[in-house]
Design an enzyme around this catalytic site. Structure first.
Site, PDB file in Angstrom:
ATOM      1  N   TYR A  11       4.942 117.776  62.933  1.00  0.00           N
ATOM      2  CA  TYR A  11       4.276 118.376  64.098  1.00  0.00           C
ATOM      3  C   TYR A  11       5.290 118.874  65.141  1.00  0.00           C
ATOM      4  CZ  TYR A  11       1.415 118.225  68.430  1.00  0.00           C
ATOM      5  OH  TYR A  11       0.797 118.488  69.626  1.00  0.00           O
ATOM      6  N   LEU A  33       8.590 115.104  53.225  1.00  0.00           N
ATOM      7  CA  LEU A  33       7.170 115.522  53.172  1.00  0.00           C
ATOM      8  C   LEU A  33       6.215 114.331  53.067  1.00  0.00           C
ATOM      9  CD1 LEU A  33       7.450 118.718  50.893  1.00  0.00           C
ATOM     10  CD2 LEU A  33       7.623 118.556  53.389  1.00  0.00           C
ATOM     11  N   ASP A  59      15.063 112.754  51.375  1.00  0.00           N
ATOM     12  CA  ASP A  59      14.766 111.599  52.213  1.00  0.00           C
ATOM     13  C   ASP A  59      16.044 111.243  52.970  1.00  0.00           C
ATOM     14  OD1 ASP A  59      14.429 108.696  52.902  1.00  0.00           O
ATOM     15  OD2 ASP A  59      12.528 109.014  51.841  1.00  0.00           O
ATOM     16  N   LYS A  85       5.451 107.103  62.096  1.00  0.00           N
ATOM     17  CA  LYS A  85       5.067 107.038  63.515  1.00  0.00           C
ATOM     18  C   LYS A  85       3.691 106.454  63.799  1.00  0.00           C
ATOM     19  CE  LYS A  85       2.787 111.462  63.820  1.00  0.00           C
ATOM     20  NZ  LYS A  85       2.423 112.587  64.640  1.00  0.00           N
ATOM     21  N   SER A 125      10.681 107.554  72.626  1.00  0.00           N
ATOM     22  CA  SER A 125       9.290 107.536  73.078  1.00  0.00           C
ATOM     23  C   SER A 125       9.164 106.735  74.367  1.00  0.00           C
ATOM     24  CB  SER A 125       8.452 106.870  71.987  1.00  0.00           C
ATOM     25  OG  SER A 125       7.190 106.535  72.488  1.00  0.00           O
ATOM     26  N   TYR A 150       6.678  99.907  65.279  1.00  0.00           N
ATOM     27  CA  TYR A 150       7.066 101.305  65.504  1.00  0.00           C
ATOM     28  C   TYR A 150       7.862 101.421  66.812  1.00  0.00           C
ATOM     29  CZ  TYR A 150       6.727 106.052  67.267  1.00  0.00           C
ATOM     30  OH  TYR A 150       7.038 107.269  67.833  1.00  0.00           O
ATOM     31  N   LYS A 154      12.070 102.467  67.769  1.00  0.00           N
ATOM     32  CA  LYS A 154      12.586 103.424  68.758  1.00  0.00           C
ATOM     33  C   LYS A 154      13.561 102.730  69.704  1.00  0.00           C
ATOM     34  CE  LYS A 154      10.359 106.974  67.297  1.00  0.00           C
ATOM     35  NZ  LYS A 154      11.140 107.947  66.506  1.00  0.00           N
ATOM     36  N   GLY A 300      -2.788  96.329  72.677  1.00  0.00           N
ATOM     37  CA  GLY A 300      -1.452  96.905  72.900  1.00  0.00           C
ATOM     38  C   GLY A 300      -1.426  98.065  73.871  1.00  0.00           C
ATOM     39  N   ASP A 301      -2.589  98.604  74.267  1.00  0.00           N
ATOM     40  CA  ASP A 301      -2.604  99.743  75.199  1.00  0.00           C
ATOM     41  C   ASP A 301      -2.300  99.289  76.622  1.00  0.00           C
ATOM     42  OD1 ASP A 301      -3.138 101.658  73.330  1.00  0.00           O
ATOM     43  OD2 ASP A 301      -5.223 102.024  73.938  1.00  0.00           O
TER      44      ASP A 301
END
Ligand code: NAD
Ligand code: UDP
Length: 342
Positions: A11, A33, A59, A85, A125, A150, A154, A300-301
């Site tokens: 993206y 991919l 990879d 991600k 992030s 995840y 990072k 987790g938010d």
């Protein structure tokens, strides 16, 4: 510059390729991919107006595969997007996330240094701030506790890249801490193409709007925010893409900065919008319905997350140009034209 773009079929990578060529750079893409479709690269080449983007299905954990790419191309820098991600999946499969994201980056960086390519822009992030100690978040805000593997990949990769830079000052390391990328290229030909049920807000909204899902679940309306729903710093993916081109300046101007050539930038708009702000803007601008219902909070938010992006403007001359209307319009334009993705 000639740039190695890992994860370039994805993206953010696909949008960044367009900005790179627009600015006169060229790119070589490496992607396995695992979460993308090479059709994105064909469309990117079309939009840019070139026959094709040099692409290797490799990879980043595959040392020999990477060696071949470096042997074939003279690469000045790497923009490193490749990684897994999905937050929820990372809780189920921590080993796979650490192995892919951390293992892969270690191999990549080792091959880069062997070939004298020591310039890297890393996709970090806002998640590294954890539950942020201050709002708006500046880069001097301390890093926090991540709530999932995840996020830890990072946070750990940032530390690893900084340590590698400290030990070998020939490295220039740029850590871009993205806030919440949404939107798509204005052509509507490339965009976000999640597998299965979307985890993120905007692709969920567009899939409801296009009739693929019945209704949006709004995760919590009892947060200490103006309307009770979570507040985020949504940023148009084309603005985010342009930030990578701006960050290339760190490599050419590196010596004028300081000996410690690690550069950290928040990449957001500096404005916070709630989940319901996004839904309402989407409905108003696009004239489509997005049914929703309130659901419990998602584990987790956090309540509120938006940044102070002024450091990037001061040092690399980048700031966001697009607003919420552009974001919701372009997200819908992509989904409407590509109801099944690529
Ligand atoms: P994406 O999944 O669309 O793109 C990542 C690409 O990396 C995919 O094309 C995938 O096939 C590839 N990839 C994964 N593992 C690989 C490996 N081992 N070797 C080669 N290729 C591999 O994701 P995106 O949204 O474009 O995100 C790009 C980067 O930005 C990621 O590192 C992501 O963690 C980070 N990021 C994304 C967001 C977001 O909300 N989208 C926010 C903050 C940070
Ligand atoms: N969200 C929601 N419903 C969804 C997906 C997300 O209400 O189906 C909310 C989520 O709780 C958060 C915001 O939208 O407040 C942004 O979530 P997203 O997963 O897009 O990004 P995050 O900030 O978690 O990385």
């Amino acid at each position: 510059m000639q740039i190695l773009v890992t994860g370039g079929a994805g993206y953010i990578g696909s949008h960044t390729l367009i900005e790179l060529y627009k600015a006169g750079h060229t790119a070589v893409v490496v992607d396995n991919l695992s979460n993308s479709n090479p059709e994105s690269l064909r469309r990117v080449a079309d939009i840019i107006g070139i026959p094709e983007i040099p692409f290797y299905r490799v990879d980043i954990r595959d040392r020999e595969g990477l060696e071949k790419v470096f042997a074939k191309h003279k690469l000045d820098a790497c923009i490193h997007f490749a990684g897994l991600k999905a937050v929820g999946e990372s809780v189920e499969k921590p080993w796979e996330y650490y192995e892919n994201n951390i293992g892969g980056t270690l191999v990549l960086v080792d091959v880069m240094r062997k070939h004298g390519c020591k310039n890297i822009i890393f996709s970090s992030s806002a998640t590294v701030y954890g539950d942020p100690a201050e709002i708006p978040i500046t880069e001097s805000c301390p890093k926090g506790q991540c709530t999932n593997p995840y996020g830890w990949t990072k946070s750990m990769l940032e530390q690893m890249l900084m340590d590698i830079q400290k030990a070998d000052p020939e490295w220039n390391v740029v850590l871009l801490r993205y806030f919440n990328p949404v939107g798509a290229h204005q052509s509507g030909r490339i965009g976000e193409n999640p597998n299965g049920i979307p985890n993120n807000l905007m692709p969920y909204i567009t899939q409801v709007a296009v009739g693929k899902r019945k209704e949006l679940g709004v995760f919590g309306n009892d947060y200490p925010t103006p309307d009770g729903t979570g507040v985020r710093d949504f940023i148009h993916v084309c603005d985010l893409a342009a930030a990578h081109v701006a960050a290339l300046k760190c490599f050419t101007n590196a010596l004028t900065h300081s000996l410690n050539n690690t550069f950290i930038y928040n990449i957001g708009t500096g404005k916070g919008y709630s989940v319901l702000d996004m839904v309402k803007a989407f409905v108003r601008v696009n004239g489509v319905e997005v049914p929703y219902s309130i659901k419990p909070r998602r584990a987790g938010d956090i309540a509120t997350c938006y940044c102070d992006p002024s450091k990037a403007e001061a040092e690399i001359g980048w700031k966001a140009r697009y607003g919420i209307e552009d974001m919701v319009r372009d997200s819908w334009n992509w989904q409407r034209q590509n109801p099944e993705g690529y």
